[in-house]
Structure formats: structure tokens, C-alpha cells
Design a protein around this motif. Structure first.
Motif, PDB file in Angstrom:
ATOM      1  N   ILE A   1     -12.603 -24.968  43.371  1.00  0.00           N
ATOM      2  CA  ILE A   1     -13.612 -25.134  44.424  1.00  0.00           C
ATOM      3  C   ILE A   1     -13.123 -24.607  45.781  1.00  0.00           C
ATOM      4  O   ILE A   1     -13.911 -24.084  46.574  1.00  0.00           O
ATOM      5  CB  ILE A   1     -13.995 -26.633  44.543  1.00  0.00           C
ATOM      6  CG1 ILE A   1     -15.244 -26.827  45.395  1.00  0.00           C
ATOM      7  CG2 ILE A   1     -12.869 -27.478  45.108  1.00  0.00           C
ATOM      8  CD1 ILE A   1     -16.468 -26.921  44.608  1.00  0.00           C
ATOM      9  N   LEU A   2     -11.809 -24.672  46.022  1.00  0.00           N
ATOM     10  CA  LEU A   2     -11.304 -24.200  47.321  1.00  0.00           C
ATOM     11  C   LEU A   2     -11.470 -22.693  47.472  1.00  0.00           C
ATOM     12  O   LEU A   2     -11.593 -22.179  48.586  1.00  0.00           O
ATOM     13  CB  LEU A   2      -9.829 -24.577  47.503  1.00  0.00           C
ATOM     14  CG  LEU A   2      -9.523 -26.031  47.842  1.00  0.00           C
ATOM     15  CD1 LEU A   2      -8.122 -26.151  48.410  1.00  0.00           C
ATOM     16  CD2 LEU A   2     -10.527 -26.629  48.807  1.00  0.00           C
ATOM     17  N   GLU A   3     -11.446 -21.982  46.349  1.00  0.00           N
ATOM     18  CA  GLU A   3     -11.660 -20.526  46.432  1.00  0.00           C
ATOM     19  C   GLU A   3     -13.106 -20.227  46.838  1.00  0.00           C
ATOM     20  O   GLU A   3     -13.369 -19.274  47.577  1.00  0.00           O
ATOM     21  CB  GLU A   3     -11.311 -19.883  45.088  1.00  0.00           C
ATOM     22  CG  GLU A   3      -9.819 -20.000  44.786  1.00  0.00           C
ATOM     23  CD  GLU A   3      -9.495 -20.176  43.324  1.00  0.00           C
ATOM     24  OE1 GLU A   3     -10.372 -19.947  42.465  1.00  0.00           O
ATOM     25  OE2 GLU A   3      -8.355 -20.573  43.018  1.00  0.00           O
ATOM     26  N   LEU A   4     -14.019 -21.082  46.363  1.00  0.00           N
ATOM     27  CA  LEU A   4     -15.413 -20.940  46.817  1.00  0.00           C
ATOM     28  C   LEU A   4     -15.510 -21.276  48.309  1.00  0.00           C
ATOM     29  O   LEU A   4     -16.264 -20.631  49.045  1.00  0.00           O
ATOM     30  CB  LEU A   4     -16.323 -21.840  45.980  1.00  0.00           C
ATOM     31  CG  LEU A   4     -17.799 -21.881  46.389  1.00  0.00           C
ATOM     32  CD1 LEU A   4     -18.423 -20.488  46.378  1.00  0.00           C
ATOM     33  CD2 LEU A   4     -18.580 -22.806  45.465  1.00  0.00           C
ATOM     34  N   MET A   5     -14.732 -22.256  48.740  1.00  0.00           N
ATOM     35  CA  MET A   5     -14.693 -22.589  50.180  1.00  0.00           C
ATOM     36  C   MET A   5     -14.222 -21.369  50.981  1.00  0.00           C
ATOM     37  O   MET A   5     -14.732 -21.088  52.062  1.00  0.00           O
ATOM     38  CB  MET A   5     -13.734 -23.752  50.429  1.00  0.00           C
ATOM     39  CG  MET A   5     -14.283 -25.103  50.055  1.00  0.00           C
ATOM     40  SD  MET A   5     -15.505 -25.635  51.258  1.00  0.00           S
ATOM     41  CE  MET A   5     -15.962 -27.210  50.570  1.00  0.00           C
ATOM     42  N   CYS A   6     -13.234 -20.664  50.443  1.00  0.00           N
ATOM     43  CA  CYS A   6     -12.726 -19.464  51.132  1.00  0.00           C
ATOM     44  C   CYS A   6     -13.815 -18.395  51.206  1.00  0.00           C
ATOM     45  O   CYS A   6     -13.986 -17.736  52.239  1.00  0.00           O
ATOM     46  CB  CYS A   6     -11.506 -18.903  50.400  1.00  0.00           C
ATOM     47  SG  CYS A   6     -10.069 -19.975  50.515  1.00  0.00           S
ATOM     48  N   ALA A   7     -14.531 -18.233  50.111  1.00  0.00           N
ATOM     49  CA  ALA A   7     -15.625 -17.244  50.106  1.00  0.00           C
ATOM     50  C   ALA A   7     -16.693 -17.658  51.117  1.00  0.00           C
ATOM     51  O   ALA A   7     -17.267 -16.818  51.815  1.00  0.00           O
ATOM     52  CB  ALA A   7     -16.213 -17.137  48.703  1.00  0.00           C
ATOM     53  N   ALA A   8     -16.940 -18.980  51.202  1.00  0.00           N
ATOM     54  CA  ALA A   8     -17.914 -19.478  52.182  1.00  0.00           C
ATOM     55  C   ALA A   8     -17.407 -19.236  53.607  1.00  0.00           C
ATOM     56  O   ALA A   8     -18.201 -18.996  54.522  1.00  0.00           O
ATOM     57  CB  ALA A   8     -18.176 -20.964  51.949  1.00  0.00           C
ATOM     58  N   ALA A   9     -16.080 -19.291  53.780  1.00  0.00           N
ATOM     59  CA  ALA A   9     -15.507 -18.987  55.106  1.00  0.00           C
ATOM     60  C   ALA A   9     -15.804 -17.532  55.477  1.00  0.00           C
ATOM     61  O   ALA A   9     -16.147 -17.233  56.625  1.00  0.00           O
ATOM     62  CB  ALA A   9     -13.997 -19.234  55.087  1.00  0.00           C
ATOM     63  N   ALA A  10     -15.685 -16.650  54.484  1.00  0.00           N
ATOM     64  CA  ALA A  10     -16.016 -15.229  54.741  1.00  0.00           C
ATOM     65  C   ALA A  10     -17.487 -15.097  55.109  1.00  0.00           C
ATOM     66  O   ALA A  10     -17.857 -14.304  55.991  1.00  0.00           O
ATOM     67  CB  ALA A  10     -15.699 -14.390  53.501  1.00  0.00           C
ATOM     68  N   PHE A  11     -18.333 -15.891  54.458  1.00  0.00           N
ATOM     69  CA  PHE A  11     -19.769 -15.868  54.783  1.00  0.00           C
ATOM     70  C   PHE A  11     -19.975 -16.248  56.253  1.00  0.00           C
ATOM     71  O   PHE A  11     -20.711 -15.590  56.983  1.00  0.00           O
ATOM     72  CB  PHE A  11     -20.521 -16.843  53.862  1.00  0.00           C
ATOM     73  CG  PHE A  11     -21.965 -17.014  54.198  1.00  0.00           C
ATOM     74  CD1 PHE A  11     -22.902 -16.070  53.797  1.00  0.00           C
ATOM     75  CD2 PHE A  11     -22.416 -18.109  54.937  1.00  0.00           C
ATOM     76  CE1 PHE A  11     -24.247 -16.209  54.125  1.00  0.00           C
ATOM     77  CE2 PHE A  11     -23.748 -18.253  55.267  1.00  0.00           C
ATOM     78  CZ  PHE A  11     -24.665 -17.309  54.859  1.00  0.00           C
ATOM     79  N   GLU A  12     -19.283 -17.303  56.668  1.00  0.00           N
ATOM     80  CA  GLU A  12     -19.405 -17.747  58.053  1.00  0.00           C
ATOM     81  C   GLU A  12     -18.899 -16.666  59.005  1.00  0.00           C
ATOM     82  O   GLU A  12     -19.544 -16.350  60.008  1.00  0.00           O
ATOM     83  CB  GLU A  12     -18.598 -19.045  58.242  1.00  0.00           C
ATOM     84  CG  GLU A  12     -19.013 -19.906  59.428  1.00  0.00           C
ATOM     85  CD  GLU A  12     -18.392 -19.512  60.754  1.00  0.00           C
ATOM     86  OE1 GLU A  12     -18.874 -19.975  61.773  1.00  0.00           O
ATOM     87  OE2 GLU A  12     -17.427 -18.717  60.786  1.00  0.00           O
ATOM     88  N   PHE A  13     -17.770 -16.072  58.644  1.00  0.00           N
ATOM     89  CA  PHE A  13     -17.151 -15.049  59.508  1.00  0.00           C
ATOM     90  C   PHE A  13     -18.080 -13.837  59.671  1.00  0.00           C
ATOM     91  O   PHE A  13     -18.248 -13.310  60.765  1.00  0.00           O
ATOM     92  CB  PHE A  13     -15.818 -14.624  58.899  1.00  0.00           C
ATOM     93  CG  PHE A  13     -15.084 -13.581  59.690  1.00  0.00           C
ATOM     94  CD1 PHE A  13     -14.469 -13.907  60.888  1.00  0.00           C
ATOM     95  CD2 PHE A  13     -15.006 -12.264  59.243  1.00  0.00           C
ATOM     96  CE1 PHE A  13     -13.784 -12.943  61.626  1.00  0.00           C
ATOM     97  CE2 PHE A  13     -14.327 -11.298  59.969  1.00  0.00           C
ATOM     98  CZ  PHE A  13     -13.716 -11.639  61.169  1.00  0.00           C
ATOM     99  N   PHE A  14     -18.679 -13.416  58.549  1.00  0.00           N
ATOM    100  CA  PHE A  14     -19.544 -12.233  58.610  1.00  0.00           C
ATOM    101  C   PHE A  14     -20.906 -12.517  59.239  1.00  0.00           C
ATOM    102  O   PHE A  14     -21.597 -11.599  59.657  1.00  0.00           O
ATOM    103  CB  PHE A  14     -19.749 -11.655  57.206  1.00  0.00           C
ATOM    104  CG  PHE A  14     -18.530 -10.970  56.645  1.00  0.00           C
ATOM    105  CD1 PHE A  14     -17.660 -10.265  57.466  1.00  0.00           C
ATOM    106  CD2 PHE A  14     -18.245 -11.009  55.283  1.00  0.00           C
ATOM    107  CE1 PHE A  14     -16.533  -9.630  56.954  1.00  0.00           C
ATOM    108  CE2 PHE A  14     -17.112 -10.369  54.755  1.00  0.00           C
ATOM    109  CZ  PHE A  14     -16.264  -9.681  55.609  1.00  0.00           C
ATOM    110  N   ASN A  15     -21.288 -13.785  59.248  1.00  0.00           N
ATOM    111  CA  ASN A  15     -22.631 -14.105  59.736  1.00  0.00           C
ATOM    112  C   ASN A  15     -22.658 -14.749  61.113  1.00  0.00           C
ATOM    113  O   ASN A  15     -23.731 -15.079  61.602  1.00  0.00           O
ATOM    114  CB  ASN A  15     -23.350 -15.013  58.731  1.00  0.00           C
ATOM    115  CG  ASN A  15     -23.832 -14.225  57.535  1.00  0.00           C
ATOM    116  OD1 ASN A  15     -24.813 -13.494  57.607  1.00  0.00           O
ATOM    117  ND2 ASN A  15     -23.102 -14.323  56.436  1.00  0.00           N
ATOM    118  N   THR A  16     -21.484 -14.930  61.702  1.00  0.00           N
ATOM    119  CA  THR A  16     -21.481 -15.433  63.074  1.00  0.00           C
ATOM    120  C   THR A  16     -22.099 -14.361  63.957  1.00  0.00           C
ATOM    121  O   THR A  16     -21.746 -13.188  63.844  1.00  0.00           O
ATOM    122  CB  THR A  16     -20.034 -15.696  63.552  1.00  0.00           C
ATOM    123  OG1 THR A  16     -19.404 -16.503  62.575  1.00  0.00           O
ATOM    124  CG2 THR A  16     -20.008 -16.410  64.887  1.00  0.00           C
ATOM    125  N   ALA A  17     -23.004 -14.782  64.793  1.00  0.00           N
ATOM    126  CA  ALA A  17     -23.669 -13.822  65.671  1.00  0.00           C
ATOM    127  C   ALA A  17     -22.622 -13.051  66.481  1.00  0.00           C
ATOM    128  O   ALA A  17     -21.510 -13.540  66.678  1.00  0.00           O
ATOM    129  CB  ALA A  17     -24.618 -14.565  66.594  1.00  0.00           C
TER     130      ALA A  17
END
Lengths: 115, 547
Positions: B324-340
Motif C-alpha cells: 500500500i505504501l507504494e500506492l501512497m508514493c504514486a499518489a504523492a506523484a499525483f499530488e506533485f504533478f497536479n499542484t497548481a
């Protein structure tokens, strides 16, 4: 003409019943779904039932009393086969129209598009 | 200025984070994006890396028109909506001249004085009997001081080969192309790096990658002014220890090539030291913008069923289950790429999020991954893809080698939707293959093989992972009878049913009447249109859209 109206009405009523049953048949999915065949079978079974129902209705309910007018009774009995045929044709034609209108729906399975 | 997205995955853990990232792309979280991905490792036979390459290859096959392997185009609001370009670079330590630090650094060569000085400097930093002589072709084995040095010079060595144009292999060509794209993106680049801080290759590389790339671009183009990591938005995971494996035994350690083997009991200490390093290192502070601190608060479990007592150091047998932590990391990338859009500052930002853990059970919600604003979007998309997987694998038997996607196309054909009849059997098999990697499959002996989402869910048992327990059935009989529209914990998102209408019936009705792809989805190939059609049908059935 007077006898045609009940023939067509019976055909449409039976078509409505066939449509309701066809819609109630669930989409199956899976590796070998048979729901489309079931709907087609329902359509044609009711197509066969249609003249039988009309004949029973006409003979036992709609026909004039022969004791009152034998002539009227004979004329009515004479046109029953024609009305049955017209009923069946109406059933099929309206069935085709509905199937083409609902081409991607369940009733579209009555007359599927060729590949 | 349109931003260009880059992902760099390093080492075994980085590969598994990338695996989760690719699945997020498949469910449609990175709509209309083209993403350049670089995989970076030293262990060219690594099982995790091979699995991730295979996943991306299948993803691109799913998106390509039959016979063309261009990976399709970016789409909007559909499955497989991002275009992924993969570049594979690895440093080759397989030959006898390059398989240990001692050999690669040519210690023992040259005149006596130079040799003595080189040996003394090496001995100062690296243990002579172990670190200088263990076999590198399974990675850096948690020796990050050695790893950073070798990875940095490995990248520069490749850059020199590219500059000289001599005998370039595929890894160098891929590195060259990736760096060219990075350079051309310039300040519009957002670069996210996946890797752990407690292990070997990832932990060694995260700190040096931005600077190594600047130097490499400088060597290749004779102009390192063209790429300044300080002006580019870099993000990374600070992923601390979350799994364990067998302790190395004495037999294994007695072999020279295995004189160093990572010992997972040291991972907490490694993590602690790494965090201190990241907190204080001026290079890291100056190039990274955002670091996502991700850790595991309870005892770590093994990700691998080790059949004997040996520790698996790497190679093709290293195929750890996903966590699950690897999915958390992928979600972190989502946040990083989608921050305005934001301006890069000198100050690094450390981000983290707490999740609910009570009575020994994790209670995860979709908001725990992507924040409350995007929580429903994530749940909607991952739920839709899981339903799609179950339709293909469970209902249509694709998980067990039966019709799968082909059966679904046949069903649409029976419903007089004939637009997808040109999709070939090979193409439907590619979709099946991807879904098997996402959800599950059965082996030739009819044994259940959990795919990514099952592995993720297993990693937090007995806690819940977004869906009800029926979504994760694993027997053939139960899967065949699975109600594919009844997977959500919240019943309002399960497909509607009534006394006379099953959930699947509702779905097919919506699919055929309302699901046709729309022009704003930007789908081009027949397969993309098919996938968009399925996507739309499921999305409408899940009842999130009207919110």
C-alpha cells in the motif's frame, strides 16, 4: 373492417406482452450469454400465440350469436383466417419497427443487425 | 507554459512505486498527460524491474492500434488516458571487469604509488574485504555511500560514451533521449523520483540524480548551463522502511560475491540516518522542492514468500509483492504533478499525511491517498477499473483463460453495437493481460495469482482497502458468481438493482444507451473508443458524476 380492429388490437397487446417479457430477461454477460436468443424465442412464440389467441377470442367471444343471425355468423367465421393473418403481419411489422428503433436495447435482439 | 512530466524510478522499490503509478495512469488519474519515464537500476535482471517493464509495455500495447507500437495518444476522462514513454537505463556490472568496486575502479592497476594512494582513499570510505569486493550486479545492497559514488560516475560514464558516440547500447541511447527531453523541457519540467531511502540503489541515487543529470547533459552537449536542476521542479518520496526479508545466513555470507547482503533489521537505522542526511544535505535542499515522507508505523512484513533460508539479493527471483505504501508514493506523484503552478523556492517542503489506525486495523479512505478534494475522483476511477477488471476476468472468464474482453465485444455486438468488431483477438488479449496484472489471474495449475490491487489490499489486512470484501474474492467459483456492480463499501455507488433488474442489467442498459464516447474524450483508435465506452458506462452506473 370491423373485425380487423380487434385482430390488430390483439396483435399489439400480445406484442406489448412479448416486449415486457423480453425487457424482463436480464443481460447475462459471461462467456456464453443466451439472453438475446431468449428474447428472440419470446418474440416468435408470441407471434405463434397471436393468431391462436385471436382465434379463441374471435370464436368464443367476438363472433355473433348464430341463432340470432346465421348469415352474420358465417361471414364472421369466414374472415377470421384473414384477420389472423393480418394480425400476424401487424405483429411482425410493428415488431420489426420497434426492434429497429431500439436497436441497441433489449428489443433490438428481436431483429439484430447483420454483421 | 505547458508543463512536461517526468518520472524516474530507481531500484527495486522505485520500480514497484512506478508499477502503482502506471496503474494510476490506467485508471485515468493522469488525464491527457504525456509522461516520460526513466527506469534506473544496476540489476538488469531484476524481477521487479522486468515486471514493471512488462506492465508498461502491455499498457502501451493496449493503447496502440494493432501492428503499431506508438503507445497511442493522451485522452481525457477514460481508462489508459495518459501516454507513457519508457526509457530504460541501467549500469552494467555483469562483466568480470566491472562486477565489483575493486574491478571497476581498477584498484591494483597502474604504478605502485598511484595504486597505493587509490587503495588508501578507497579504504578510508569503503570496507576493503566486503564493500570493495561484493558483486554489484544485484545492486548496491544498502551500501549507499558506495552506491551514490558509483551511480554518479555510471551516469557520467554513459554520458561520455554518448558524447564520443562509441558503440552505444540501448541503455545509453535511452538515457540520451531522456536527457534530451529533459533538457528541451527546461524550466517547464516537473520531475518526480521514486525510490526508497533505506535500501541500496534508490537510496544511493535520489540525492545525486539531479546533479548527475546536469553534469551528463553538460558532457553530452558541452553546455551544462542549459539544464539547471535548481530551476526545475523536483519532487521525491522519502520512503522509509516498510518490509523485511530473511536475514542472510552464514553460508551465503561466506561467498566472496555475497560478502555484503542487505539485512532488513538495519532498515530502521538506515532510514533514520537517511532522513538526517536529507534534512541537512545542501545539494538535496537546493534541488528538491517537495519531499513526501512516507512510512509504515507498524511492524514490517515480508513482501516475498522466500522458499529457502537464503536472502534474495536481486536478480530475476526478486519479484516482491506490492504494498500500500507504494500506492501512497504514486499518489504523492499525483499530488506533485497536479499542484497548481507554483514558483520554485530555495526552501524544500516536506509533506506527509496521517491515516487512521485503530485496534490494529488501518481504515483507509480514498481521501487518504489524494486528499479530500480529489478523494471521490480517485474512488470513482479505481472502482470503475476494478469493475471493468471483474467483468473481463470474472464474469467473462478472462482470468482463467476464457473469452475475457472478447466476450464483452461479442456482447456489444449482440446489442447491435458493432463499432468494435474490428478489434482483433490479439488486441483483446492485450487488454486481458493488463487487467490480469491489475487484478488477478489463474495459473496453468488453476492456482490463484493475485495481481497488483489484490496485493495492495493484502498488505493492509485485516484493514479495509476502499472496497467491500466481495471485491477481493479469490476462488474460481466465487469469482464466476461475483456481482461486479457491488464492490463499493458505500452502497450508493454500487450499480442500481431492483426486483426485476440486476445490477449488471442496469450497467449494460446504460452502456448501450448513454455510454458512447464523446469528442471531448479525444479518443482516436478503435481500442481507445472501446475503452472510453466501457469507462463511460461504468462511470454513469457508479453515480458519482451527478455530485
Amino acid at each position: 373492417m370491423v373485425t380487423l380492429i380487434p385482430a390488430v388490437a390483439v396483435a399489439l397487446a400480445i406484442l406489448l406482452l412479448a416486449a415486457i417479457i423480453s425487457i424482463l430477461i436480464q443481460f447475462e454477460g459471461g462467456i456464453n450469454p443466451k439472453d438475446d436468443n431468449k428474447r428472440r424465442i419470446v418474440f416468435w412464440v408470441f407471434a405463434i400465440l397471436n393468431p391462436i389467441v385471436y382465434w379463441l377470442l374471435a370464436y368464443f367471444y367476438l363472433a355473433p350469436d348464430p341463432e340470432e343471425s346465421r348469415r352474420a355468423y358465417n361471414r364472421f367465421i369466414e374472415v377470421i383466417p384473414r384477420d389472423m393473418l393480418i394480425g400476424v403481419i401487424s405483429y411482425i411489422i410493428v415488431g420489426i419497427i420497434i426492434s429497429k428503433l431500439a436497436v441497441t436495447g433489449k428489443l433490438g435482439h428481436w431483429f439484430p443487425k447483420k454483421k | 507554459m505547458e508543463e512536461k512530466l517526468f518520472v524516474i524510478a530507481i531500484g527495486g522499490t522505485g520500480m514497484r512505486c512506478l508499477e502503482s503509478f502506471v496503474h494510476l495512469c490506467a485508471i485515468g488519474m493522469f488525464d491527457n498527460k504525456e509522461i516520460e519515464i526513466l527506469t534506473l537500476d544496476t540489476d538488469q535482471a531484476n524481477g521487479n524491474m522486468g515486471r514493471t517493464w512488462n506492465l508498461i509495455n502491455t499498457y502501451n500495447q493496449v493503447k496502440s492500434e494493432n501492428g503499431r507500437h506508438n503507445g497511442g495518444t493522451p485522452n481525457t476522462n477514460t481508462f489508459f488516458s495518459s501516454k507513457l514513454n519508457i526509457f530504460k537505463f541501467y549500469i552494467n556490472y555483469s562483466s568480470a571487469q566491472r562486477n565489483t568496486y575493486k574491478n571497476i575502479s581498477k584498484l591494483g592497476e597502474g604504478d605502485e604509488r598511484t595504486n597505493r594512494h587509490n587503495q588508501m582513499i578507497s579504504d578510508l570510505f569503503l570496507d576493503k574485504e566486503t564493500v570493495q569486493e561484493f558483486n554489484l550486479d544485484h545492486g548496491y545492497r544498502a551500501q549507499t555511500h558506495l552506491g551514490s559514488h558509483l551511480m554518479y560516475h555510471g551516469i557520467l560514464e554513459a554520458a561520455s560514451k554518448i558524447k564520443n558516440g562509441d558503440d552505444l547500447g540501448k541503455p545509453e541511447i535511452d538515457l540520451k533521449e531522456f536527457l534530451a527531453k529533459l533538457q528541451s523541457a527546461g524550466e517547464s519540467a516537473r520531475v518526480f523520483v521514486f525510490g526508497s531511502v533505506f535500501g541500496g540503489t534508490g537510496a544511493s541515487s535520489i540525492p545525486i540524480i539531479p546533479v548527475a543529470f546536469r553534469e551528463a547533459i553538460g558532457i553530452i552537449g558541452n553546455d551544462n548551463e542549459k539544464f539547471d536542476p535548481k530551476k526545475i521542479k523536483f519532487g521525491s518520496t522519502l520512503l522509509t522502511e516498510y518490509f523485511s526479508f530473511n536475514k542472510p545466513n552464514q553460508n551465503q555470507l561466506s561467498e566472496k560475491k555475497n560478502s555484503v547482503i542487505a539485512d532488513s533489521s538495519f532498515f530502521p537505522i538506515n532510514s533514520q540516518a537517511a532522513l538526517q542526511f536529507y534534512q541537512n544535505d545542501p545539494t538535496v535542499q537546493s534541488v528538491y522542492n517537495k519531499m513526501y515522507h512516507i512510512g509504515w508505523p507498524v511492524e514490517s512484513k515480508s513482501l516475498l514468500e522466500e522458499k529457502d533460508n537464503n536472502t534474495i539479493t536481486g536478480g530475476s527471483t526478486q519479484k516482491n509483492n506490492c504494498h500500500i505504501l507504494e500506492l501512497m508514493c504514486a499518489a504523492a506523484a499525483f499530488e506533485f504533478f497536479n499542484t497548481a503552478n507554483y514558483e520554485k523556492t530555495d526552501k524544500i517542503e516536506y509533506l506527509f499525511r496521517a491515516i487512521k489506525y485503530e485496534n490494529g486495523i488501518f481504515e483507509l479512505t480514498s481521501a487518504d491517498f489524494v486528499g479530500s478534494e480529489k478523494g471521490d475522483l480517485f474512488l470513482n476511477k479505481i472502482g470503475a477499473f476494478l469493475s471493468f477488471a471483474h467483468i473481463v476476468l470474472s464474469k467473462n472468464g478472462g482470468g482463467n483463460g476464457s473469452l475475457g474482453t472478447k466476450g464483452f465485444i461479442t456482447q456489444l455486438d449482440k446489442n447491435n453495437i458493432k463499432d468494435y468488431n474490428t478489434i482483433t483477438d490479439d488486441e483483446t488479449k492485450q487488454i486481458d493481460e493488463y487487467l490480469k496484472m491489475f487484478a488477478y489471474s489463474f495459473s496453468s495449475e488453476n492456482l490463484f495469482v493475485p495481481g497488483w490491487i489484490y496485493q495492495i489490499r493484502n498488505s493492509i489486512l485485516p484493514g479495509n482497502f476502499l472496497f467491500n470484501k466481495d471485491a477481493f474474492k479469490d476462488s474460481l467459483k466465487e469469482l464466476r458468481n461475483l456481482d461486479v456492480g457491488n464492490l463499493f463499501l458505500d452502497n450508493k455507488h454500487n450499480w442500481k438493482s431492483s426486483l426485476i433488474k440486476s445490477r449488471y442489467d442496469t450497467f449494460i442498459t446504460k452502456l448501450t444507451k448513454e455510454g458512447k464516447p464523446e469528442s471531448n474524450q479525444n479518443v482516436n483508435s478503435t481500442k481507445e473508443k472501446f475503452l472510453a465506452h466501457i469507462h463511460n458506462g461504468i462511470m454513469i452506473s457508479q453515480n458519482f458524476i451527478k455530485k
